[in-house]
Write a protein that holds these residues in place. Structure first.
Motif, PDB file in Angstrom:
ATOM      1  N   UNK A  15       0.834  -1.205   0.000  1.00 28.78           N
ATOM      2  CA  UNK A  15       0.000   0.000   0.000  1.00 28.78           C
ATOM      3  C   UNK A  15       0.864   1.248   0.000  1.00 28.78           C
ATOM      4  N   UNK A  16       1.919   1.257   0.836  1.00 23.02           N
ATOM      5  CA  UNK A  16       2.807   2.420   0.880  1.00 23.02           C
ATOM      6  C   UNK A  16       3.481   2.653  -0.470  1.00 23.02           C
ATOM      7  N   UNK A  41      -6.985   1.947  -3.329  1.00 22.23           N
ATOM      8  CA  UNK A  41      -8.296   1.841  -2.689  1.00 22.23           C
ATOM      9  C   UNK A  41      -8.588   0.411  -2.256  1.00 22.23           C
ATOM     10  N   UNK A  42      -8.315  -0.538  -3.156  1.00 22.54           N
ATOM     11  CA  UNK A  42      -8.585  -1.949  -2.847  1.00 22.54           C
ATOM     12  C   UNK A  42      -7.744  -2.422  -1.664  1.00 22.54           C
ATOM     13  N   UNK A  43      -6.474  -2.067  -1.701  1.00 21.53           N
ATOM     14  CA  UNK A  43      -5.586  -2.496  -0.620  1.00 21.53           C
ATOM     15  C   UNK A  43      -5.982  -1.872   0.715  1.00 21.53           C
ATOM     16  N   UNK A  44      -6.434  -0.627   0.675  1.00 18.16           N
ATOM     17  CA  UNK A  44      -6.848   0.042   1.909  1.00 18.16           C
ATOM     18  C   UNK A  44      -8.046  -0.669   2.530  1.00 18.16           C
ATOM     19  N   UNK A 131      -6.613  -9.117 -10.612  1.00 14.64           N
ATOM     20  CA  UNK A 131      -6.454 -10.267  -9.713  1.00 14.64           C
ATOM     21  C   UNK A 131      -6.830  -9.913  -8.282  1.00 14.64           C
ATOM     22  N   UNK A 132      -6.357  -8.762  -7.795  1.00 15.26           N
ATOM     23  CA  UNK A 132      -6.689  -8.343  -6.434  1.00 15.26           C
ATOM     24  C   UNK A 132      -8.159  -7.993  -6.325  1.00 15.26           C
ATOM     25  N   UNK A 136     -10.619  -9.517  -3.619  1.00 10.93           N
ATOM     26  CA  UNK A 136     -11.353  -8.623  -2.722  1.00 10.93           C
ATOM     27  C   UNK A 136     -12.854  -8.883  -2.775  1.00 10.93           C
ATOM     28  N   UNK A 137     -13.327  -9.303  -3.943  1.00 12.46           N
ATOM     29  CA  UNK A 137     -14.769  -9.570  -4.095  1.00 12.46           C
ATOM     30  C   UNK A 137     -15.214 -10.740  -3.224  1.00 12.46           C
TER      31      UNK A 137
END
Length: 1223
Positions: A15-16, A41-44, A131-132, A136-137
């Motif tokens: 994320x960083x 956004x997804x990672x957060x 992929x992420x 996430x879904x």
């Protein structure tokens, strides 16, 4: 067991990296700025639920699988983002940020191959986002609650107790009775040739190792055993490896032998007739055959030898034990509580009753395990609220079943802050029992991005705090300081308890692997991220991993590997490597295409034969650590090193061929380790000015200081401001006899070291005066513990070193102009004039060498000059006549000081002298004999070499009667030794080793050669005897050795007139008989030496037979017979022993050789010997070639022509197999 998955630290790192300013700006150029924003956004969102997911995974397999899939994607995302940032860093190395972006805009819009790279990277970012997104879904299936993330804070380092570097019994609770029983058991063992084996068994975490340490360090045990040895065995019960470890533990040096037979030989050599205690810690293997193989090797010691085996296996204890196993029980609840509260409440006198009640309930869950009490006590010391204590007590982890990792371990891990979690779990890269180098570990953490980059300049400090925190929480143990061999620096090391290591492995189960042979390298389908190779490997072995392109760490833990072109091709496939360790590998030149390792942070190619590094290594802009230690052929570094903008550690110690440094090293603003810097005044090469802005730590060696252009340049470096330096070496180059440079004294004055310096070396300095900061400023060098002055040949006076309060080691060498030390000189500083100020108050070791003109060394009047001195060595000082008294000295070596004649009382004052060596010091030897003192009782080792004065005069024999503690006596090259009196020999009741070599005038034990020869029968404790090169010694009485029942090693040779050798004792293990031209037979008793392992007979031209005794040499493993032309046969008793031989070597015994060849009389016996070399010189004895090659597993045959092709020199050397031979 399926490993738990913890990835919140990794997600935070990714994320960083996705939100850096440079990423955003490059994203716009490449058209992926929207994708990067979505990734953030997804990672957060995922980060927000990770803490809940990690806590619930142990009861939900689907959730665990989801976390594993997410972690794999996070790794790949980090690889892509690092690769994406790579180009930016390359440009950042030469331009500032604004200019870089403008150049990138031009660069990536031009029509060249860079467009392909841009498109490929853009596609990778889009693919990983998809992929992420899919992962996430799936999050909604698990109903995860959002939280604040990992909120566990690390307390300030000043709030915590510091770790201890050594074992302390005062920290152990409830084990005194256990220790007492085992000590009593050990000291009561006697009467058996084999060592007694005492197993200590119990479950993990009980403190078996700690108990063994308590026993090992107990004073009764220390005094009872001659040798104490500690070996950590672990999972791999490999007998050669264990024997090797025993040898290394005793000798304190690396054992390079790997074959079992020479290992057994060396072990016998060092342990014979010694009562030893061997601790085999943590034995798991239940294979009886392996144990019996080791037990057979351990029959070499004296009666009363013992072995302690710690194990978790009751079966192991029943296999190995010769006495009843000692089952270690859990601590009582009371003792467990004492240990817990000591850590939980610390030194606080107040123990809140509400917390005490909860704490006692937590202690009940510890099951009496000391390790559990320690870890939980440490954990609870960080919690002050009742709610926090109840949360731990009621945790669901206590109720988990079917998990091999103990609940209290999981609790301790779960309560670590996220940065500590990832740093700890990475330690699974090391095998159990491995001694981990702290600095290396921190550098590996940095390379893998595991240390939070709060302040990039202080990554190492942050790593140090993490290390200290983990040690304080008991995740690390056995923390100690080790001196680096051939260096003056030290390193901190630690180990992990096996249960702790199991925890780390369970977390990194699918990511870390440690193969110990080629067959255990993971298959192509593995997703290994970190690989440690724990055997001497061919690096092409890891080709099986090629589908695992995400490999990040590759370490060689076995100190070496074969590196072939195919190996380099294999390595180049792993483009995402962060750590590449090729130390000790067989690299003659670094032909790796470094550009393929664009993400590399840590590179070690130490101890290789490389001469240059490729220029493309400078493309490694991520590189933080580059180790080139002892690359002794390396003469040049790449010119573009200034572009390696993130380089922090450059190790060049031992790179003696390095000619100069590349220009621009001063631009490396993050560089903090630069161990060697070679100056050059030529244009385009590194000057001393480059060091000005570098904040260097640790060690710095400045070479070729004669190349400094001016005092101003030296002063401008401001060396004194580099407060993090601890070791400083200043060297003016090899040519100390060159004319003095104009500014040499001013340059040294300007190079004033920092106040914190601990070790200082000044070498080849060409000035006549030392700088003011060394002569006058006592407070500046207040922390100095070691100083070496060498090759300062023009300085007439030494600086006032006596006033340095912390100085422990002083070495002075090759200072040709110094004639006086002490007295009216400034050597003692203020202490010389102030009676209340002792000189050299902390000095423990002095070494003086090659002081050609030093005449007088005086101490201070009416008081000792060196109150703590333990070791003194003076060598090559031919004019030195006077030295002070050294009453505290324990180790004294004086060599080639022919004029030295100290005042009477010199030896008398040395009440604790334990070791004395005198080489070519006649006057000193005479003084030793003349002084009638009582202090001889402390002397254990005495070596006299090169004495030409008459020794052992009757007037001085009283002195020798008092040497009843002497264990080692060596007299070599002493023509002044005419006889060794019986009075002397009778006084040496404790002597274990006697060496008399090349004393050409020795005739026996009295002044008459007819008086019975050398009477050695009085040396009843003797274990080793060597008498060689004593030409005039004609007689050793026949019975002088027969009754020496402890004698196990003998070497006799060089007796020109001796016709009969003495009878040998049956206790012999090794015998060498050489160069006795008048001897025609060996003692018949030699055939009765049933323990004899090695027999070497050389240069006995008149020897015609060997002793014949039935059931004699049945232990013989190594037989050498050379230069005995009259020896034509072997006795039948010896022939019966030949099948037991491991090695047979026969040379220059023509008739005997023929009988040992194929078709010869003895071939049936000889053909079964694993290692053999028979030299057959059939027609012409003029040998052209002599080749001896020791083969380990392959049959080697060498055939060399003799004269005109008429005869052959045949050598057959076989290991592990048999061969019909070659005719």
């Amino acid at each position: 067991m399926v490993a738990s998955v913890f990835l919140s630290p990794l997600v935070r790192v990714v994320l960083d990296k996705s939100v850096t300013a440079i990423q955003r700006r490059l994203g716009k150029i490449w058209g992926v700025d929207k994708e990067l924003a979505k990734l953030k956004t997804k990672l957060s969102r995922i980060q927000a639920v990770l803490q809940d997911a990690e806590e619930k995974q142990d009861t939900n397999q689907a959730l665990k699988d989801w976390l594993a899939k997410l972690k794999d994607a996070a790794y790949d995302a980090e690889d892509i983002l690092d690769e994406f940032n790579y180009v930016a860093l390359r440009w950042e190395a030469t331009e500032n940020c604004n200019q870089m972006i403008e150049k990138l805009q031009v660069f990536f819009t031009s029509r060249d191959n860079s467009l392909l790279f841009r498109d490929r990277m853009a596609q990778k970012i889009k693919d990983i986002l998809v992929r992420i997104d899919e992962i996430a879904a799936e999050q909604c299936m698990f109903q995860l609650r959002t939280g604040g993330g990992d909120v566990i804070a690390r307390p300030s380092i000043t709030d915590r107790q510091q770790t201890h570097s050594s074992y302390s019994e005062s920290e152990v609770v409830g084990r005194k009775e256990d220790k007492k029983k085992i000590v009593e058991l050990l000291v009561s063992q006697s009467g058996s040739k084999s060592a007694a084996v005492v197993p200590i068994w119990g479950i993990g975490g009980l403190g078996k190792t700690t108990l063994a340490q308590m026993v090992y360090h107990d004073m009764t045990v220390v005094q009872h055993f001659d040798k104490r040895i500690w070996v950590c065995v672990l999972d791999d019960f490999d007998v050669p490896k264990i024997v090797k470890a025993i040898i290394e533990s005793v000798t304190k040096r690396k054992c390079k032998v790997s074959d079992m037979d020479p290992l057994k030989e060396e072990l016998r050599e060092i342990l014979k007739s010694k009562r030893f205690l061997l601790v085999l810690d943590d034995v798991w293997d239940e294979n009886e055959a392996k144990w019996y193989g080791l037990q057979d090797v351990l029959t070499v010691g004296a009666e009363g030898s013992s072995v302690i085996v710690t194990t978790r296996s009751m079966k192991v204890s029943s296999i190995v034990g010769t006495v009843e196993a000692y089952q270690l029980r859990p601590l009582s609840e009371h003792d467990c509580w004492l240990l817990f509260k000591k850590l939980a409440f610390g030194r606080s006198t107040e123990e809140p009753q509400n917390l005490v009640t909860i704490g006692q309930k937590i202690v009940k869950k510890c099951g009496g395990l000391p390790l559990a009490a320690k870890m939980l006590g440490t954990l609870m010391s960080l919690k002050s609220k009742e709610q926090e204590w109840r949360s731990v007590m009621r945790s669901d982890i206590w109720d988990l079943r079917g998990n091999q990792i103990l609940p209290w371990l999981r609790l301790s891990y779960n309560h670590l802050p996220s940065d500590l979690k990832q740093c700890f779990s990475y330690c699974a890269i090391f095998p159990k029992g491995y001694e981990i180098d702290k600095d290396m570990l921190i550098q590996l953490w940095m390379a893998n991005g595991l240390i939070p980059a709060k302040n990039e300049k202080k990554l190492e400090e942050e790593g140090h705090e993490i290390f200290t925190e983990l040690a304080w929480r008991c995740f690390f143990q056995d923390i100690k300081e080790n001196k680096i061999l051939s260096d003056s620096d030290t390193k901190t090391t630690c180990k992990m308890h096996n249960l702790i290591h199991d925890l780390a492995q369970s977390i990194m189960e699918n990511e870390c692997h440690i193969p110990d042979n080629p067959d255990s390298v993971p298959n192509r389908n593995s997703k290994i991220r970190h690989l440690s190779i724990n055997y001497f490997a061919d690096l092409s072995d890891i080709d099986t991993l090629q589908s695992s392109k995400g490999l990040r760490t590759l370490l060689l833990l076995s100190h070496g590997a074969f590196v072939y072109p195919r190996s380099l091709a294999t390595l180049s496939k792993y483009m995402y490597l962060r750590v590449l360790d090729l130390g000790y590998a067989s690299i003659s030149d670094c032909h790796l295409s470094m550009e393929c390792f664009k993400l590399l942070r840590y590179l070690d190619i130490s101890y290789s034969d490389i001469e240059t590094l490729p220029e493309n290594i400078c493309s490694l802009v991520y590189l933080q650590t580059l180790k080139l230690i002892h690359c002794e052929s390396l003469f040049k570094l790449p010119t573009g090193m200034r572009n390696m903008s993130r380089l922090r550690h450059l190790y060049l110690d031992g790179c003696y061929s390095l000619r100069y440094m590349p220009k621009g090293m001063g631009q490396l603003k993050h560089l903090r380790t630069l161990t060697r810097y070679v100056l050059d005044s030529k244009s385009g090469r590194g000057s001393i000015a480059e060091l000005k802005k570098l904040d260097l730590h640790g060690m710095l060696e400045l070479c070729n200081l004669d190349k400094v252009n001016s005092i101003a340049d030296a002063k401008d470096v401001n060396l004194g401001s580099k407060e993090n330096l601890r070791v400083l070496r200043l060297d003016w180059g090899m040519s100390a006899d060159q004319p003095m440079e104009r500014d040499v004294e001013g340059v040294l004055e300007a190079l004033q070291p920092p106040h914190a310096i601990e070790k200082f070396t000044l070498q080849n300095y060409r000035g006549t005066n030392f700088p003011a900061w060394l002569r006058r400023d006592r407070m500046l060098l207040n922390n100095l513990v070691e100083i070496i002055l060498t090759g300062c040949s023009r300085c007439e006076h030494l600086p006032p070193l006596g006033q340095l309060p912390s100085l422990q080691v002083l070495e002075i060498e090759s200072m040709d102009s110094v004639e006086f030390m002490g007295d009216n000189t400034s050597f003692y500083g203020n202490a010389g004039t102030n009676p209340n100020s002792p000189a050299f108050p902390s000095l423990m070791k002095i070494r003086l060498h090659n002081m050609k003109n030093l005449k007088i060394w005086k101490g201070m009047r009416e008081r000792p000059s060196f109150p703590q001195l333990a070791s003194l060595k003076i060598s090559e000082c031919p004019q030195l006549t006077t030295i002070p008294l050294f009453p505290t000295t324990q180790n004294l070596e004086i060599e080639s000081c022919s004029a030295l004649r100290p005042d009477r009382g010199f030896f008398e004052c040395m009440k604790s002298l334990g070791r004395l060596e005198m080489h070519m010091c006649d006057e000193l030897t005479v003084l030793l004999e003349e002084e009638e003192v009582e202090t001889r009782a402390s002397l254990q080792e005495l070596t006299i070499r090169g004495c030409q004065e008459h020794m052992f005069k009757f007037s001085s024999l009283g002195m020798w009667k008092k040497m009843n503690s002497l264990q080692y006596l060596s007299v070599e090259w002493c023509d002044g030794l005419h006889f060794l009196p019986v009075e002397v020999l009778r006084g040496l009741s404790s002597l274990k080793c006697l060496r008399i070599c090349y004393c050409h005038n020795l005739i026996g034990s009295s002044s008459s050669a007819l008086d019975g020869g050398l009477q050695l029968q009085y040396l009843t404790s003797l274990e080793k005897l060597a008498i060689t090169g004593c030409d005039k010694l004609a007689n050793l009485p026949l019975d002088s050795l027969r009754n020496l029942t402890t004698l196990n090693v003998i070497e006799l040779g060089g007796f020109q007139n001796m016709t009969i050798l003495p009878e040998f004792p049956e206790s012999l293990l090794h015998a060498i008989i050489t160069k006795c031209p008048q001897v025609n037979s060996l003692p018949e008793e030699l055939g009765c030496c049933t323990a004899l392992v090695r027999l070497r007979i050389q240069e006995l031209p008149n020897l015609c037979s060997l002793p014949e005794r039935r059931h004699g040499l049945n232990a013989l493993e190594d037989l050498t017979i050379t230069d005995c032309p009259d020896l034509i046969s072997l006795p039948s008793s010896l022939l019966e022993c030949l099948p037991n031989l491991k090695c047979l070597y026969i040379k220059k015994c023509p008739e005997l050789e023929n009988k040992c060849m194929r078709g010869g009389e003895y071939w049936d016996f000889v053909s079964r010997i694993p290692f053999r070399s028979i030299m057959a010189e059939v027609f012409n004895r003029k040998v052209f070639d002599y080749i001896f090659f020791y083969a380990l597993s392959v049959v080697y045959v060498f055939v060399s022509h003799i004269a005109n092709g008429e005869a052959w020199l045949i050598m057959v050397i076989i290991s592990g197999t048999t061969s019909p031979g070659i005719k």
